[in-house]
Design a protein around this motif. Structure first.
Motif, PDB file in Angstrom:
ATOM      1  N   GLY A   4       0.841  -1.189   0.000  1.00  0.00           N
ATOM      2  CA  GLY A   4       0.000   0.000   0.000  1.00  0.00           C
ATOM      3  C   GLY A   4       0.872   1.232   0.000  1.00  0.00           C
ATOM      4  O   GLY A   4       2.083   1.158   0.211  1.00  0.00           O
ATOM      5  N   PHE A   5       0.256   2.365  -0.238  1.00  0.00           N
ATOM      6  CA  PHE A   5       0.997   3.623  -0.271  1.00  0.00           C
ATOM      7  C   PHE A   5       0.972   4.281   1.101  1.00  0.00           C
ATOM      8  O   PHE A   5       0.051   4.082   1.883  1.00  0.00           O
ATOM      9  CB  PHE A   5       0.383   4.563  -1.316  1.00  0.00           C
ATOM     10  CG  PHE A   5       0.479   4.032  -2.711  1.00  0.00           C
ATOM     11  CD1 PHE A   5       1.681   4.110  -3.407  1.00  0.00           C
ATOM     12  CD2 PHE A   5      -0.605   3.421  -3.320  1.00  0.00           C
ATOM     13  CE1 PHE A   5       1.791   3.604  -4.692  1.00  0.00           C
ATOM     14  CE2 PHE A   5      -0.516   2.909  -4.602  1.00  0.00           C
ATOM     15  CZ  PHE A   5       0.692   3.003  -5.294  1.00  0.00           C
ATOM     16  N   GLN A   9       2.616   9.509   0.080  1.00  0.00           N
ATOM     17  CA  GLN A   9       2.502   9.111  -1.333  1.00  0.00           C
ATOM     18  C   GLN A   9       1.091   9.375  -1.857  1.00  0.00           C
ATOM     19  O   GLN A   9       0.919   9.831  -2.994  1.00  0.00           O
ATOM     20  CB  GLN A   9       2.887   7.634  -1.495  1.00  0.00           C
ATOM     21  CG  GLN A   9       4.393   7.397  -1.302  1.00  0.00           C
ATOM     22  CD  GLN A   9       4.738   5.933  -1.014  1.00  0.00           C
ATOM     23  OE1 GLN A   9       3.861   5.126  -0.706  1.00  0.00           O
ATOM     24  NE2 GLN A   9       6.016   5.607  -1.087  1.00  0.00           N
ATOM     25  N   VAL A  69       9.305   4.924  -6.261  1.00  0.00           N
ATOM     26  CA  VAL A  69       7.871   4.732  -6.016  1.00  0.00           C
ATOM     27  C   VAL A  69       7.155   6.067  -6.199  1.00  0.00           C
ATOM     28  O   VAL A  69       6.150   6.159  -6.913  1.00  0.00           O
ATOM     29  CB  VAL A  69       7.603   4.161  -4.606  1.00  0.00           C
ATOM     30  CG1 VAL A  69       6.113   4.166  -4.293  1.00  0.00           C
ATOM     31  CG2 VAL A  69       8.161   2.738  -4.488  1.00  0.00           C
ATOM     32  N   TYR A 287       4.455  -0.784  -9.332  1.00  0.00           N
ATOM     33  CA  TYR A 287       4.867  -0.392  -7.985  1.00  0.00           C
ATOM     34  C   TYR A 287       5.762  -1.437  -7.333  1.00  0.00           C
ATOM     35  O   TYR A 287       6.616  -1.104  -6.523  1.00  0.00           O
ATOM     36  CB  TYR A 287       3.647  -0.001  -7.131  1.00  0.00           C
ATOM     37  CG  TYR A 287       3.107   1.305  -7.645  1.00  0.00           C
ATOM     38  CD1 TYR A 287       3.815   2.479  -7.430  1.00  0.00           C
ATOM     39  CD2 TYR A 287       1.970   1.361  -8.441  1.00  0.00           C
ATOM     40  CE1 TYR A 287       3.380   3.687  -7.963  1.00  0.00           C
ATOM     41  CE2 TYR A 287       1.524   2.557  -8.970  1.00  0.00           C
ATOM     42  CZ  TYR A 287       2.232   3.721  -8.733  1.00  0.00           C
ATOM     43  OH  TYR A 287       1.816   4.903  -9.260  1.00  0.00           O
ATOM     44  N   TYR A 288       5.574  -2.689  -7.734  1.00  0.00           N
ATOM     45  CA  TYR A 288       6.526  -3.672  -7.224  1.00  0.00           C
ATOM     46  C   TYR A 288       7.925  -3.371  -7.777  1.00  0.00           C
ATOM     47  O   TYR A 288       8.914  -3.372  -7.037  1.00  0.00           O
ATOM     48  CB  TYR A 288       6.110  -5.103  -7.594  1.00  0.00           C
ATOM     49  CG  TYR A 288       7.145  -6.092  -7.122  1.00  0.00           C
ATOM     50  CD1 TYR A 288       7.291  -6.355  -5.758  1.00  0.00           C
ATOM     51  CD2 TYR A 288       8.013  -6.709  -8.016  1.00  0.00           C
ATOM     52  CE1 TYR A 288       8.274  -7.225  -5.304  1.00  0.00           C
ATOM     53  CE2 TYR A 288       8.993  -7.577  -7.568  1.00  0.00           C
ATOM     54  CZ  TYR A 288       9.121  -7.830  -6.214  1.00  0.00           C
ATOM     55  OH  TYR A 288      10.100  -8.678  -5.765  1.00  0.00           O
ATOM     56  N   TRP A 291       9.478  -0.370  -6.079  1.00  0.00           N
ATOM     57  CA  TRP A 291       9.963  -0.743  -4.744  1.00  0.00           C
ATOM     58  C   TRP A 291      11.257  -1.558  -4.857  1.00  0.00           C
ATOM     59  O   TRP A 291      12.219  -1.323  -4.121  1.00  0.00           O
ATOM     60  CB  TRP A 291       8.880  -1.545  -4.006  1.00  0.00           C
ATOM     61  CG  TRP A 291       9.331  -2.060  -2.682  1.00  0.00           C
ATOM     62  CD1 TRP A 291       9.332  -1.387  -1.488  1.00  0.00           C
ATOM     63  CD2 TRP A 291       9.871  -3.365  -2.405  1.00  0.00           C
ATOM     64  NE1 TRP A 291       9.843  -2.189  -0.496  1.00  0.00           N
ATOM     65  CE2 TRP A 291      10.174  -3.396  -1.023  1.00  0.00           C
ATOM     66  CE3 TRP A 291      10.116  -4.499  -3.189  1.00  0.00           C
ATOM     67  CZ2 TRP A 291      10.724  -4.530  -0.404  1.00  0.00           C
ATOM     68  CZ3 TRP A 291      10.663  -5.620  -2.566  1.00  0.00           C
ATOM     69  CH2 TRP A 291      10.964  -5.628  -1.190  1.00  0.00           C
ATOM     70  N   GLU A 295      14.841  -0.552  -3.307  1.00  0.00           N
ATOM     71  CA  GLU A 295      15.472  -1.409  -2.305  1.00  0.00           C
ATOM     72  C   GLU A 295      16.689  -2.149  -2.852  1.00  0.00           C
ATOM     73  O   GLU A 295      17.387  -2.818  -2.092  1.00  0.00           O
ATOM     74  CB  GLU A 295      14.461  -2.446  -1.783  1.00  0.00           C
ATOM     75  CG  GLU A 295      13.276  -1.835  -1.050  1.00  0.00           C
ATOM     76  CD  GLU A 295      13.693  -1.166   0.261  1.00  0.00           C
ATOM     77  OE1 GLU A 295      14.589  -1.704   0.944  1.00  0.00           O
ATOM     78  OE2 GLU A 295      13.139  -0.097   0.572  1.00  0.00           O
TER      79      GLU A 295
ATOM     80  N   PHE B   3       7.671  -5.574   0.562  1.00  0.00           N
ATOM     81  CA  PHE B   3       7.257  -6.921   0.172  1.00  0.00           C
ATOM     82  C   PHE B   3       7.956  -8.011   0.967  1.00  0.00           C
ATOM     83  O   PHE B   3       7.714  -9.180   0.753  1.00  0.00           O
ATOM     84  CB  PHE B   3       7.490  -7.117  -1.330  1.00  0.00           C
ATOM     85  CG  PHE B   3       6.582  -6.266  -2.159  1.00  0.00           C
ATOM     86  CD1 PHE B   3       5.380  -6.773  -2.627  1.00  0.00           C
ATOM     87  CD2 PHE B   3       6.895  -4.947  -2.429  1.00  0.00           C
ATOM     88  CE1 PHE B   3       4.518  -5.992  -3.369  1.00  0.00           C
ATOM     89  CE2 PHE B   3       6.039  -4.149  -3.173  1.00  0.00           C
ATOM     90  CZ  PHE B   3       4.851  -4.675  -3.639  1.00  0.00           C
ATOM     91  N   THR B 306      -3.471  -6.284   1.046  1.00  0.00           N
ATOM     92  CA  THR B 306      -3.201  -5.048   1.786  1.00  0.00           C
ATOM     93  C   THR B 306      -4.475  -4.209   1.917  1.00  0.00           C
ATOM     94  O   THR B 306      -4.754  -3.659   2.983  1.00  0.00           O
ATOM     95  CB  THR B 306      -2.099  -4.230   1.077  1.00  0.00           C
ATOM     96  OG1 THR B 306      -0.891  -4.984   1.124  1.00  0.00           O
ATOM     97  CG2 THR B 306      -1.872  -2.891   1.772  1.00  0.00           C
ATOM     98  N   ARG B 310      -6.060  -3.225   5.465  1.00  0.00           N
ATOM     99  CA  ARG B 310      -6.158  -1.822   5.878  1.00  0.00           C
ATOM    100  C   ARG B 310      -7.591  -1.352   6.063  1.00  0.00           C
ATOM    101  O   ARG B 310      -7.875  -0.522   6.907  1.00  0.00           O
ATOM    102  CB  ARG B 310      -5.479  -0.919   4.833  1.00  0.00           C
ATOM    103  CG  ARG B 310      -3.974  -0.963   4.911  1.00  0.00           C
ATOM    104  CD  ARG B 310      -3.392   0.118   4.015  1.00  0.00           C
ATOM    105  NE  ARG B 310      -1.935   0.084   4.030  1.00  0.00           N
ATOM    106  CZ  ARG B 310      -1.182   1.001   3.442  1.00  0.00           C
ATOM    107  NH1 ARG B 310      -1.746   2.000   2.795  1.00  0.00           N
ATOM    108  NH2 ARG B 310       0.134   0.916   3.496  1.00  0.00           N
TER     109      ARG B 310
END
Lengths: 368, 393
Positions: A4-5, A9, A69, A287-288, A291, A295, B3, B306, B310
């Motif tokens: 999630g953001f 974001q 992101v 978005y994966y 990220w 990372e 992740f 998610t 949430r």
């Protein structure tokens, strides 16, 4: 596990959408298309003042110090608004190379220039064969004061409105990236189907640059800039697909034939369901990948290539089917759909098409 | 956005992985149907899972479950798929009947049924679909008429997984033929050993009899064996269908990832036009495309998870998973056979890929876009409930 953001974001997305809804309307895009240069100075100033060019640039270099992101969030929104500005060419094509260049004064100058919006930078990579990741003809040779570059670059996005060009040329047994002042080259814009994002031919007839302008070598860069570029274009495609999906759903609810809204016919509604599937899948991939790049995970390259493929599929399918759902009106010049169709086509064919990127995916999955 | 597993998630994952490694039956093949020869093994396996505290993972502790969080259930299903552990025999009981009884059952019913579902002592099947009521489930015609303290059930059900070994059935039957079609249905718990219940195996195109036809002729069902109120069965059935998919999407994506890995290995060792198939550009394009689709499944699932964690409300991504999986899995099956060439025609033998398992998988995959919601029905659901388009009709 969390996909999630953050609140920041979400806020970035919301404020970008608001600004773009006002400043990047289809009417603005049409005006830019029809203009001589395909460039709107005041729109660019707005973008620059908002700091959008420096989202992924470290604070020490004048940027906002956020990551890919956040960059993807912004580009998804600019895609949604078919932003008619040389934004993607600067942050998507040029910036990744600059960020990964050798630290030094030239890199800092470029980063600070990009972050402030005062410097637009274009990536001059491809040549007349249109190949993306292939041997180059343009060549640099060491000269007394630096390097002399000889060659012809073609399909250079937004070169005609750039201040600096990142010219990729052969050097010894590798290739190198040189920051070349655009004014030192001969730039000829070419008629381009997305006239808000024009391609140019760039001639370098023995242009000499100082040695500080060699900012990176091929071996040191590898695929890392391409990962980031693939990601950024995929984010734009996701935004484009999302917007035409929304337009088509709206139209399918309102337009009636045979006494019913056409969205009640499965021949239409199933197309829209498939558009949603591809768009959401592209978004998940984007978005994966963002990220993973932030990372530095081992699968970042694979994630980026996969995102690129998913983005192409979503953009191509959604814009094409949107025209079909709209029927005759969707084929008119007056309707805005072709603005999105043009942008999606640009994104599809620029920087390696689906075949090129599936091959990249295959290479990575077959290696493990 | 992150992740990676948290420390607690990683520890849970390790527990699951270690336990499965130490306890799963050796030489067991995942995914193959419930054939007669496998029932004994599967019963033992479920008992072992129960003893290990892994049956009814998401069920509340007070009903004998583990009370595991959603993310723990996801991790379990991923690891389960990765370990290629055999299917859970009482999958309908644990995944569908049990949760529905927990949600709508009386204390007596919970006491009577739940323990035996978890231990696998009583196997359940699901009597929903009928010859004339598939995608249009509300059109079902099996009737239940009150007579004294019983319902008398008459009718036919079809595509019933496990009916041939089931002890109990969650059965939808029409109790008010005059009411609008969704309003006259009741949800019964039927003893499969009752007089008048006949089960006929239905052979699939795989050659296996994984599911059955069921015929009910004047079957007497005690009035107490109703879940909820008379004529309120449709609402209760929706609870069951909500549980039908659960965290299955995560297991399916993991399984597909594993199979794609096998396809790549196969393409490396199989020759096509004199060179390894993996060097064929078209094979490479298709493998890559499948990778992108399978990762989309995994990532869409994560986004949906998610959203649920949430907000408590499932997002649109969830309803897309099954559609994507069915269509991709069919293509994956096709590619597996195509890479093999004539060896893809053999249902067994050393010449066949993996002794014919891929042929089985390919054939089985043809049902993927039909079972648990056809792709056409899923597109209707997405169009109407996610995109808000007007109902077709």
């Amino acid at each position: 596990m969390d996909f999630g953001f953050t609140e920041e974001q979400e806020l970035l997305r919301k404020s970008a959408r608001e600004v773009l809804a006002e400043r990047s309307t289809p009417a603005v895009a049409r005006a830019v298309m029809e203009s001589e240069t395909g460039f709107d100075e005041s729109l660019w100033k707005t973008i620059a003042e908002l700091g959008w060019c420096g989202v992924a640039i470290p604070e020490a270099e004048g940027g906002l110090g956020l990551g890919w992101v956040e960059q993807a969030v912004l580009v998804e929104e600019t895609g949604r608004a078919v932003l008619p500005a040389p934004y993607l060419s600067t942050v998507g094509l040029a910036l990744p190379v600059v960020l990964l260049a050798e630290p030094g004064e030239m890199r800092s100058r470029l980063l600070q220039g990009i972050a402030s919006g005062e410097m637009r930078v274009a990536l001059a990579l491809t040549e007349e064969d249109g190949e993306w990741f292939a041997p180059l003809k343009a060549a640099a040779t060491k000269s007394v004061n630096g390097y002399t570059i000889e060659g012809r670059k073609v399909f250079v996005a937004d070169a005609h409105v750039a201040h600096e060009l990142l010219v990729v040329a052969r050097l010894d047994d590798d290739f190198a990236v040189f920051a070349v002042p655009a004014a030192d080259t001969a730039i000829t814009p070419l008629p381009t189907l997305d006239r808000t994002r024009r391609l140019s031919e760039v001639r370098l007839d023995g242009v000499t640059v100082g040695s500080e302008r060699l900012i990176a070598s091929g071996k040191s860069l590898g695929w890392r800039p391409a990962d980031r570029t693939a990601l950024v274009i995929a984010a734009e495609q996701t935004g484009v697909a999302q917007r035409v999906l929304e337009m088509s759903v709206q139209y399918a609810k309102e337009r009636e034939q045979f006494g019913k809204p056409i969205g009640s016919f499965q021949a239409i509604s199933h197309k829209l369901a498939d558009m949603l599937l591809l768009t959401e899948s592209a978004r998940s991939h984007v978005y994966y990948a963002a990220w993973a790049i932030d990372e530095g995970t081992p699968d970042a390259s694979l994630a980026a290539a996969s995102a690129r493929v998913a983005g192409i599929e979503a953009g191509r399918f959604a814009t094409a089917e949107a025209i079909q759902v709209h029927g005759g009106i969707g084929f008119t010049y007056e309707h805005d759909l072709h603005l999105f169709y043009r942008r999606a086509k640009w994104d599809e064919l620029y920087y390696g098409d689906a075949t090129v990127w599936r091959e990249r995916v295959a290479e990575l999955i077959a290696a493990t | 956005m992150d992740f990676r597993d948290t420390a607690a998630e990683a520890a849970f994952r390790k527990d699951v992985r270690d336990w499965l490694e130490a306890n799963k039956p050796s030489g067991a093949v995942a995914g193959l149907g419930v054939t007669e020869g496998r029932v004994g093994m599967l019963r033992t396996w479920q008992r072992k899972l129960h003893e290990g505290g892994w049956a009814g993972l998401g069920w509340p502790k007070e009903y004998g479950g583990r009370g595991a969080s959603l993310i723990e259930q996801v991790i379990f299903s991923q690891e389960y798929a990765r370990a290629k552990a055999p299917s859970i025999l009482n999958v309908i009981g644990i995944g569908m009947a049990g949760p529905t009884i927990i949600a709508h059952g009386t204390d007596e019913q919970k006491h009577r049924y739940l323990d035996k579902i978890l231990s696998g002592e009583e196997i359940w099947c699901q009597g929903f679909s009928e010859p004339g009521a598939g995608s249009d489930l509300g059109a079902l015609r099996t009737s239940a008429v009150v007579e004294g303290d019983s319902f008398i059930v008459n009718g036919q059900k079809v595509w019933t997984t496990l009916a041939h070994i089931a002890d109990w059935c969650i059965l939808l039957a029409r109790t008010d033929p005059t009411a609008p079609k969704h309003k006259g249905i009741s949800y019964l718990l039927v003893d499969m050993h009752s007089p008048g219940v006949e089960v006929r195996p239905l052979r699939q195109m795989t050659g296996e009899a994984e599911f059955n036809e069921m015929f009910f002729t004047d079957v007497r069902v005690p009035r107490d064996n109703i879940l909820g109120d008379v004529n309120d069965g449709w609402r209760i059935a929706m609870t069951t269908l909500l549980h039908e998919r659960g965290t299955l999407g995560f297991a399916l994506a993991t399984q597909a990832e594993i199979v794609l890995g096998e396809a790549i290995a196969l393409a490396k060792k199989t020759l096509k036009a004199g060179r390894p198939a993996i060097e064929d550009p078209l094979v490479r394009q298709r493998l890559a495309q499948l990778h992108v689709e399978i990762q989309a499944m995994r990532l869409n699932n994560y986004r949906a998870l998610t959203t649920v964690m949430r907000t408590g409300i499932p997002g649109p991504e969830g309803s897309l998973g099954k559609l994507l999986w069915s269509e991709s899995n069919k293509r994956l099956g096709e590619l597996m056979l195509e890479i093999q060439g004539p060896a893809g025609l053999l249902e067994g033998s050393g010449y066949a890929g993996d002794n014919g398992e891929w042929v089985y998988r390919h054939f089985r995959s043809r049902a993927n876009s039909i079972e648990a919601g056809t792709s056409e029905i899923l597109r209707n659901i997405i169009a109407e409930r996610v995109l808000g388009l007007p109902k077709h009709k």
